[in-house]
Design an enzyme around this catalytic site. Structure first.
Site, PDB file in Angstrom:
ATOM      1  CB  SER A  46       3.076  11.265  10.625  1.00  0.00           C
ATOM      2  OG  SER A  46       2.321  10.679  11.672  1.00  0.00           O
ATOM      3  CE1 TYR A  83       6.140   6.318  10.217  1.00  0.00           C
ATOM      4  CE2 TYR A  83       5.030   7.694  11.841  1.00  0.00           C
ATOM      5  CZ  TYR A  83       5.080   7.145  10.575  1.00  0.00           C
ATOM      6  OH  TYR A  83       4.095   7.427   9.661  1.00  0.00           O
TER       7      TYR A  83
HETATM    8  P1  NAI Z   1       2.644   1.910   2.585  1.00  0.00           P
HETATM    9  O1  NAI Z   1       3.447   0.906   3.304  1.00  0.00           O
HETATM   10  O2  NAI Z   1       1.397   1.495   1.901  1.00  0.00           O
HETATM   11  O3  NAI Z   1       3.525   2.708   1.535  1.00  0.00           O
HETATM   12  C1  NAI Z   1       4.843   3.072   1.787  1.00  0.00           C
HETATM   13  C2  NAI Z   1       5.557   3.047   0.468  1.00  0.00           C
HETATM   14  O4  NAI Z   1       6.908   3.496   0.656  1.00  0.00           O
HETATM   15  C3  NAI Z   1       5.637   1.634  -0.126  1.00  0.00           C
HETATM   16  O5  NAI Z   1       5.264   1.705  -1.490  1.00  0.00           O
HETATM   17  C4  NAI Z   1       7.088   1.255   0.025  1.00  0.00           C
HETATM   18  O6  NAI Z   1       7.551   0.395  -0.997  1.00  0.00           O
HETATM   19  C5  NAI Z   1       7.742   2.610  -0.080  1.00  0.00           C
HETATM   20  N1  NAI Z   1       9.092   2.613   0.479  1.00  0.00           N
HETATM   21  C6  NAI Z   1       9.491   2.142   1.680  1.00  0.00           C
HETATM   22  N2  NAI Z   1      10.820   2.295   1.803  1.00  0.00           N
HETATM   23  C7  NAI Z   1      11.259   2.855   0.639  1.00  0.00           C
HETATM   24  C8  NAI Z   1      12.524   3.241   0.152  1.00  0.00           C
HETATM   25  N3  NAI Z   1      13.636   3.095   0.894  1.00  0.00           N
HETATM   26  N4  NAI Z   1      12.596   3.777  -1.091  1.00  0.00           N
HETATM   27  C9  NAI Z   1      11.495   3.945  -1.845  1.00  0.00           C
HETATM   28  N5  NAI Z   1      10.261   3.601  -1.430  1.00  0.00           N
HETATM   29  C10 NAI Z   1      10.164   3.056  -0.210  1.00  0.00           C
HETATM   30  O7  NAI Z   1       2.327   3.045   3.681  1.00  0.00           O
HETATM   31  P2  NAI Z   1       1.542   4.425   3.561  1.00  0.00           P
HETATM   32  O8  NAI Z   1       0.629   4.466   4.698  1.00  0.00           O
HETATM   33  O9  NAI Z   1       1.042   4.647   2.214  1.00  0.00           O
HETATM   34  O10 NAI Z   1       2.740   5.438   3.885  1.00  0.00           O
HETATM   35  C11 NAI Z   1       3.175   6.448   2.987  1.00  0.00           C
HETATM   36  C12 NAI Z   1       3.723   7.601   3.793  1.00  0.00           C
HETATM   37  O11 NAI Z   1       2.682   8.175   4.571  1.00  0.00           O
HETATM   38  C13 NAI Z   1       4.812   7.225   4.784  1.00  0.00           C
HETATM   39  O12 NAI Z   1       5.796   8.228   4.788  1.00  0.00           O
HETATM   40  C14 NAI Z   1       4.102   7.188   6.111  1.00  0.00           C
HETATM   41  O13 NAI Z   1       4.956   7.443   7.189  1.00  0.00           O
HETATM   42  C15 NAI Z   1       3.094   8.305   5.908  1.00  0.00           C
HETATM   43  N6  NAI Z   1       1.942   8.277   6.775  1.00  0.00           N
HETATM   44  C16 NAI Z   1       1.002   7.265   6.719  1.00  0.00           C
HETATM   45  C17 NAI Z   1      -0.109   7.311   7.520  1.00  0.00           C
HETATM   46  C18 NAI Z   1      -1.159   6.259   7.510  1.00  0.00           C
HETATM   47  O14 NAI Z   1      -2.048   6.306   8.383  1.00  0.00           O
HETATM   48  N7  NAI Z   1      -1.155   5.318   6.596  1.00  0.00           N
HETATM   49  C19 NAI Z   1      -0.341   8.438   8.425  1.00  0.00           C
HETATM   50  C20 NAI Z   1       0.703   9.418   8.430  1.00  0.00           C
HETATM   51  C21 NAI Z   1       1.778   9.346   7.611  1.00  0.00           C
HETATM   52  C1  BGC Z   2       1.255   5.950  11.178  1.00  0.00           C
HETATM   53  C2  BGC Z   2       0.001   5.106  11.175  1.00  0.00           C
HETATM   54  C3  BGC Z   2      -0.973   5.617  12.205  1.00  0.00           C
HETATM   55  C4  BGC Z   2      -1.192   7.102  12.071  1.00  0.00           C
HETATM   56  C5  BGC Z   2      -2.006   7.652  13.228  1.00  0.00           C
HETATM   57  C6  BGC Z   2       0.883   7.378  10.975  1.00  0.00           C
HETATM   58  O1  BGC Z   2       2.029   8.173  10.926  1.00  0.00           O
HETATM   59  O2  BGC Z   2       2.142   5.514  10.171  1.00  0.00           O
HETATM   60  O3  BGC Z   2       0.329   3.765  11.464  1.00  0.00           O
HETATM   61  O4  BGC Z   2      -2.216   4.950  12.054  1.00  0.00           O
HETATM   62  O5  BGC Z   2       0.048   7.779  12.042  1.00  0.00           O
HETATM   63  O6  BGC Z   2      -1.506   7.252  14.479  1.00  0.00           O
END
Ligand code: NAI
Ligand code: BGC
Length: 268
Positions: free
Chosen positions: A153, A166
């Site tokens: 991230s 985080y």
């Molecule tokens: P999301 O909440 O839509 O997806 C996260 C996924 O991880 C979900 O499908 C959830 O079921 C799964 N998950 C959670 N705990 C788990 C576990 N113990 N075992 C297996 N699966 C598990 O969120 P998003 O945004 O798609 O996040 C995906 C990745 O991207 C994360 O690592 C997050 O930190 C990272 N990220 C997201 C950003 C954003 O702006 N949405 C920005 C930077 C990084």
């Molecule tokens: C976080 C998001 C956030 C983004 C930018 C990600 O790692 O999970 O919630 O919007 O960083 O701050």
């Protein structure tokens, strides 16, 4: 090389693929010709729906459940993956959670939930993948023995108040990624990361769901828009493909400029 089918014949695992970025990456991998293992945690219906959508479009996918922080569940998932597809070429460590809590109120339970999901999840899945790459040897589908992609991230660089666990986990993922890359580069295993800024997913809904929240968020993004999951999916395809065969130990920032100190935009 067919630029639309960069991952033809390869097998890719995407953790946490039942929503958000993981889904975007799973679809992008499938479009590039990979067979995709859609890992889900608790939402089986959604995992199966993603896999079904890929199959409907002529691709190949299976949904497999596992908590990435639990060794027995991950090993069971890898076994199921091998019985369906035989091996693995690309391990996309995407699963993650975010817990917003002031630092001095963080409970041990929440601390471990964050660390186990992000760091331990990366460790267990990457270790299982590397074991398989070393055991099976080269395949004609890629110049690499195997590819690992980590999900970091912008908060591996930008400190984040009220999300200390985080940010600590994402910072840790970067040195995890670089150390694995260094250890296995000579054996043709590449390990890289993606560091997204704000991408529209359920994880950060609070940051964009009202016009007021979105206006606040825009102050942090020089490009003045939030990103979409397919934009991360395309970068993941490039990192997984032979186009990036000389790239290892690095992270791609997909953040609309969030890491550019937006407060200095007008000269500071
Ligand atoms: P999301 O909440 O839509 O997806 C996260 C996924 O991880 C979900 O499908 C959830 O079921 C799964 N998950 C959670 N705990 C788990 C576990 N113990 N075992 C297996 N699966 C598990 O969120 P998003 O945004 O798609 O996040 C995906 C990745 O991207 C994360 O690592 C997050 O930190 C990272 N990220 C997201 C950003 C954003 O702006 N949405 C920005 C930077 C990084
Ligand atoms: C976080 C998001 C956030 C983004 C930018 C990600 O790692 O999970 O919630 O919007 O960083 O701050």
């Amino acid at each position: 090389m067919d630029k639309n089918r960069l991952l033809e014949g390869q097998i890719a695992l995407v953790t946490g693929a039942s929503s958000g970025l993981g889904t975007g990456i799973a679809y992008a991998f499938a479009e590039a010709g990979a067979k995709v293992v859609v890992n889900y945690h608790s939402n089986k219906t959604s995992g199966e729906e993603i896999a079904h959508n890929i199959i409907k479009k002529g691709g190949d996918a299976i949904a497999l459940g596992a908590d990435v922080g639990k060794e027995d569940q991950v090993q069971k998932m890898f076994k199921e993956m091998y019985s369906k597809y035989g091996t693995l070429d690309i391990c996309m460590n995407n699963a993650g959670i975010q817990i917003d809590q002031v630092f001095h109120e963080i409970t041990m339970e929440n601390w471990y939930r964050i660390i186990d999901t992000h760091l331990t999840g990366h460790f267990i899945c990457t270790r299982e993948a590397v074991r398989e790459f070393l055991k099976r040897g080269m395949r004609p589908v890629s110049r690499a023995l195997g590819k690992i992609i980590c999900m970091s991230s912008v908060h591996d660089t930008i400190p984040w108040a009220e999300r200390v666990g985080y940010a600590a986990a994402k910072g840790g993922i970067i040195l995890f990624m670089k150390s694995v890359a260094q250890e296995y580069a000579s054996r043709k295993i590449r390990c890289n990361a993606i560091s997204p800024g704000a991408i529209r997913t359920p994880l950060n809904r609070k940051a964009w769901e009202t016009p007021e929240a979105e206006a606040q968020l825009m102050k942090l993004i020089p490009c003045k828009r939030i990103g979409d999951p397919p934009e991360v999916g395309e970068a993941a395809v490039w990192l997984a493909s032979d186009l990036s065969d000389y790239v290892t130990g690095t992270s791609i920032y997909i953040d609309g400029g969030m890491t550019l100190y937006p407060g200095f935009e007008g000269g500071g």
